[in-house]
Design a protein around this motif. Structure first.
Motif, PDB file in Angstrom:
ATOM      1  N   LYS A   1       0.841  -1.196   0.000  1.00  0.00           N
ATOM      2  CA  LYS A   1       0.000   0.000   0.000  1.00  0.00           C
ATOM      3  C   LYS A   1       0.882   1.253   0.000  1.00  0.00           C
ATOM      4  O   LYS A   1       1.255   1.754  -1.040  1.00  0.00           O
ATOM      5  CB  LYS A   1      -0.957  -0.034   1.198  1.00  0.00           C
ATOM      6  CG  LYS A   1      -1.986  -1.159   1.100  1.00  0.00           C
ATOM      7  CD  LYS A   1      -3.086  -1.040   2.122  1.00  0.00           C
ATOM      8  CE  LYS A   1      -2.650  -1.491   3.499  1.00  0.00           C
ATOM      9  NZ  LYS A   1      -3.789  -1.556   4.465  1.00  0.00           N
ATOM     10  N   ASP A   2       1.234   1.745   1.169  1.00  0.00           N
ATOM     11  CA  ASP A   2       1.968   3.010   1.249  1.00  0.00           C
ATOM     12  C   ASP A   2       3.478   2.845   1.365  1.00  0.00           C
ATOM     13  O   ASP A   2       4.199   3.836   1.430  1.00  0.00           O
ATOM     14  CB  ASP A   2       1.463   3.819   2.452  1.00  0.00           C
ATOM     15  CG  ASP A   2       0.002   4.237   2.273  1.00  0.00           C
ATOM     16  OD1 ASP A   2      -0.397   4.417   1.113  1.00  0.00           O
ATOM     17  OD2 ASP A   2      -0.696   4.375   3.279  1.00  0.00           O
TER      18      ASP A   2
ATOM     19  N   ASP B   1       7.973   4.673  10.745  1.00  0.00           N
ATOM     20  CA  ASP B   1       8.388   4.609   9.343  1.00  0.00           C
ATOM     21  C   ASP B   1       9.901   4.781   9.227  1.00  0.00           C
ATOM     22  O   ASP B   1      10.586   5.156  10.178  1.00  0.00           O
ATOM     23  CB  ASP B   1       7.686   5.696   8.522  1.00  0.00           C
ATOM     24  CG  ASP B   1       6.209   5.376   8.314  1.00  0.00           C
ATOM     25  OD1 ASP B   1       5.865   4.182   8.276  1.00  0.00           O
ATOM     26  OD2 ASP B   1       5.409   6.327   8.205  1.00  0.00           O
TER      27      ASP B   1
ATOM     28  N   ASP C   1       4.281  -2.083   4.140  1.00  0.00           N
ATOM     29  CA  ASP C   1       2.845  -1.941   4.378  1.00  0.00           C
ATOM     30  C   ASP C   1       2.120  -2.860   3.402  1.00  0.00           C
ATOM     31  O   ASP C   1       1.758  -2.464   2.293  1.00  0.00           O
ATOM     32  CB  ASP C   1       2.429  -0.483   4.174  1.00  0.00           C
ATOM     33  CG  ASP C   1       0.990  -0.228   4.604  1.00  0.00           C
ATOM     34  OD1 ASP C   1       0.372  -1.139   5.181  1.00  0.00           O
ATOM     35  OD2 ASP C   1       0.490   0.891   4.350  1.00  0.00           O
TER      36      ASP C   1
END
Length: 282
Positions: free
Chosen positions: A35-36, A180, A40
């Motif tokens: 995803k991001d 992150d 993820d």
């Protein structure tokens, strides 16, 4: 049956149903998407499990708001009255301040799930006016199911409680949630803050699973200065509180679904966990 009991039973039924669907595909050759970011990850099992959870809820509470991790999930059954499949349902990403809602994570710990690690959960919380009133975290790969109503928290039907450890040197604390790549300095600082203050550290890659372990006394605390998603936390926070634990924001105020950061403990060592996360901020 009163409304809160009804919601508690539906939360458990929905979480078990979604968890069973995910378990059927666990450790199979299921395609993995991102995803991001590269870490993820998501699978069709996530989407299908969320759809299945929503279907169970909709049978009993057709008009309630749904808050969930996955977008545009397709329903897995047909509307028998019309003979057509109902449209995909978009889940909200924020918990409403008023009215009833359901907060869903179909597979919390997908990174574990796709690697064959059994620490993942299907999470369902019932919320009214922004406050959780019932929650279930099903962990079918471990054959565990954590349930909290308005009175207590149970693991596989037996009441559980947080630990009674009060000496930080005997405690085990987790740097939960996820920093992150651009925040790895904070992650490293969190690890250092824990190992300098507590007896040991664990990180499981599943926020709801971590909160389960605080509720049953296996862990003594968890912390992060990252703002959590509601589907990663709301159910587990209710489990911890009904098991006698404490959850706050970074300032020590009572944790809400929109709080900055997360500090959770057995209550006895809460100030020590708060000091650890404040050291990260410093």
């Amino acid at each position: 049956m009163d409304d809160l009991t009804h919601r508690s039973e539906v939360a458990e039924r929905a979480a078990r149903a979604g968890g069973d669907l995910a378990l059927d595909r666990f450790r199979t050759d299921i395609p993995v998407e991102t995803k991001d970011g590269k870490t993820d990850v998501v699978t069709q099992a996530d989407r299908d499990a969320q759809s299945h959870v929503i279907e169970v809820i909709r049978e009993e509470f057709p008009d309630d708001t749904i808050v969930g991790e996955e977008d545009g999930v397709e329903p897995s059954s047909t509307d028998h009255a019309s003979g057509q499949s109902p449209r995909a349902e978009e889940a909200l990403k924020e918990v409403p301040e008023e009215g009833p809602a359901w907060v869903i994570d179909p597979i919390d710990g997908t990174a574990n799930y796709v690697r064959g690690i059994p620490i993942w959960a299907t999470s369902v919380a019932a919320v009214i006016d922004g406050e959780p009133v019932a929650a279930t975290n099903a962990m079918p790969a471990l054959e565990d199911c954590y349930v909290a109503d308005g009175e207590e928290t149970r693991l596989n039907g037996e009441a559980i409680s947080v630990s009674e450890r009060g000496d930080p040197k005997t405690c085990m604390v987790s740097p939960t949630l996820w920093w992150d790549f651009e925040q790895r300095g904070e992650f490293a600082a969190a690890v250092r803050a824990i190992i300098e203050r507590f007896g040991d550290m664990r990180r499981f890659g599943c926020a709801q699973g971590t909160l389960n372990m605080i509720a049953d006394g296996g862990l003594d605390g968890a912390m992060s200065d990252v703002r959590p998603n509601p589907w990663d936390t709301v159910a587990g926070i209710h489990l911890v509180r009904k098991a006698g634990g404490r959850a706050t924001d970074l300032e020590g105020e009572r944790w809400r679904h929109d709080s900055e950061g997360l500090v959770v403990s057995n209550g006895t060592v809460h100030e020590a966990v708060l000091e650890a996360i404040r050291a990260v901020r410093r």
